[in-house]
Enzyme design. Sequence first.
Site, PDB file in Angstrom:
ATOM      1  CG  HIS A 133      25.978  10.531 -44.582  1.00 65.00           C
ATOM      2  ND1 HIS A 133      24.818  10.109 -43.987  1.00 65.00           N
ATOM      3  CD2 HIS A 133      26.858  10.744 -43.579  1.00 65.00           C
ATOM      4  CE1 HIS A 133      24.989  10.079 -42.679  1.00 65.00           C
ATOM      5  NE2 HIS A 133      26.220  10.458 -42.397  1.00 65.00           N
ATOM      6  CD  GLU A 143      22.280  10.793 -33.311  1.00 68.98           C
ATOM      7  OE1 GLU A 143      22.762  11.385 -34.298  1.00 68.98           O
ATOM      8  OE2 GLU A 143      22.166   9.561 -33.238  1.00 68.98           O
ATOM      9  CG  ASP A 178      20.997  10.433 -37.218  1.00 63.44           C
ATOM     10  OD1 ASP A 178      20.789   9.382 -37.847  1.00 63.44           O
ATOM     11  OD2 ASP A 178      22.136  10.897 -37.016  1.00 63.44           O
ATOM     12  CD  GLU A 237      25.688  13.773 -35.338  1.00 66.12           C
ATOM     13  OE1 GLU A 237      25.446  14.347 -36.426  1.00 66.12           O
ATOM     14  OE2 GLU A 237      25.243  12.655 -35.047  1.00 66.12           O
ATOM     15  CG  ASP A 248      21.451  14.333 -35.982  1.00 64.95           C
ATOM     16  OD1 ASP A 248      21.012  15.281 -36.658  1.00 64.95           O
ATOM     17  OD2 ASP A 248      22.398  13.611 -36.348  1.00 64.95           O
ATOM     18  CG  ASP A 251      23.183   8.707 -46.927  1.00 63.14           C
ATOM     19  OD1 ASP A 251      23.739   7.669 -46.531  1.00 63.14           O
ATOM     20  OD2 ASP A 251      23.108   9.760 -46.255  1.00 63.14           O
TER      21      ASP A 251
HETATM   22  C1  XLS Z   1      25.898   8.367 -36.367  1.00 62.88           C
HETATM   23  C2  XLS Z   1      25.651   9.778 -36.622  1.00 62.88           C
HETATM   24  C3  XLS Z   1      25.497  10.152 -38.082  1.00 62.88           C
HETATM   25  C4  XLS Z   1      25.630  11.632 -38.258  1.00 62.88           C
HETATM   26  C5  XLS Z   1      25.919  12.070 -39.645  1.00 62.88           C
HETATM   27  O1  XLS Z   1      25.791   7.880 -35.265  1.00 62.88           O
HETATM   28  O2  XLS Z   1      24.544  10.184 -35.873  1.00 62.88           O
HETATM   29  O3  XLS Z   1      24.285   9.681 -38.570  1.00 62.88           O
HETATM   30  O4  XLS Z   1      24.479  12.293 -37.820  1.00 62.88           O
HETATM   31  O5  XLS Z   1      27.084  11.529 -40.131  1.00 62.88           O
HETATM   32 NI    NI Z   2      23.517  11.960 -36.034  1.00 64.67          NI
HETATM   33 NI    NI Z   3      23.800   8.486 -34.252  1.00 72.33          NI
END
Ligand code: XLS
Ligand code: NI
Ligand code: NI
Length: 435
Positions: free
Chosen positions: A101, A268, A339, A232, A296, A104
């Site tokens: 990001h 994810e 992640d 996501e 993720d 970061d």
């Molecule tokens: C948070 C998300 C974040 C995304 C990217 O829960 O997983 O980390 O992957 O913004």
């Molecule tokens: Ni994520």
């Molecule tokens: Ni997450």
Amino acid sequence: MPSGFFDGIEQIQFEGADSKNPLAFRHYNPDEIIMGKRMEDHLRFAVAWWHSFAWEGGDPFGGPTFERPWYPQDDMGRARLKADIAFELFDLLGQPFFCWHDADIRPEQGNFADNLRTLEEITDYIGEKMQASGTKLLWGTANMFSHRRWMAGASTNPDPEVFAFAAATVKSCMDATHKLGGENYVLWGGREGYETLLNTDLKAELDHMGRFLNMVVEYKHKIGFKGTILVEPKPQEPSKHQYDYDAATCIGFLRKYGLEGEVKLNLEQGHAILAGHSFEHEIAVAAAEGMLGSIDMNRNDYQSGWDTDQFPNNTPEVALAYYYILKAGGFTTGGTNFDAKVRRQSIDAEDLVAAHVGGMDICARGLKAAAAMIDDGGLEDALSERYSGWSTPDAASMLDSSLEEISARVLRENTNPEPQSGRQEILENYVNRFM
Ligand code: XLS
Ligand code: NI
Ligand code: NI
């Protein structure tokens, strides 16, 4: 000159399944050929900048537990040091990608112009490091959830000035991702949702988010970005209700706003669990729509009810995820982004390395199991068998007929179906043979 942060840790090697070395790969062997492709090219691992370098170990009850030489993270000199040490980790692990990001990699400046300037500066610096190390960018994204300006949303904010700030921020992050040759661009809407319907115009917010995402796609084509735009899904946390609840909800949203041919999903594991699904369910739903983009990879605690972002360590879960990914043809621009973060008591540099080594290894093991199941074909055979009735012309033609015609057929043939076993335990036992 290395920073010394990882002193005493050597580059991680593949030593095979019998190795007792805690910092060696037992299964991840990048050059091993699985289903005609190198393991590294199947898995396409990425390290996440936020969990490994930006998160300081705080939780709702306590502050940072980590002490890192790049803290406090409010200075560009230390942002550069953080990048140096990130690339030292990449060189130790040898994973091909990383993700970030904006927040970061550069310190928050409190205004857009300085955020832009520092983002350009740090991504130039990261670009030089990428040249030297060969590590590539899987995706970039904008953090539009941490700073207080985003508390009521980014593109769904009731205040049009925040929408504008969000648009400028995403443009800057897409430009930076494009500059670094990123293979995807991700949007996760942590604050795109609401706390109470009493103060929320849900329809207006969804329309704004739909238009915003269309602008992202228009801009992608304008600048010639060849990567994939990914959204996501996550059902809640930080918002009470998030609009991108799960894969199915996102697919409906993308279709409604005409984006089904343009945007895919970044799924994810932990978010699937929060939504009450399994990871493989989310993968299969996306794959069925041709919208499986990237994953993720992490592991959620099944009891806690929040997003614990642990490193994966469960072979059967990981194997089933890769089984459905392989069945869908594998990744194209996507990959396996960790992640995931170490627990807040895992304060050593070695913990950071070991977490990734274990995560990469469990994924490699899962991939091998998944490929073996595909090769054996037992699950596919069972599926063909279960649906074989539909291959008769009579059954297939039913889908082109009507309720009246089918009703007449049932009366004519005195149809009275005999239930068949779903064979779930037999299939579960079969899967376990490959673990
Ligand atoms: C948070 C998300 C974040 C995304 C990217 O829960 O997983 O980390 O992957 O913004
Ligand atoms: Ni994520
Ligand atoms: Ni997450």
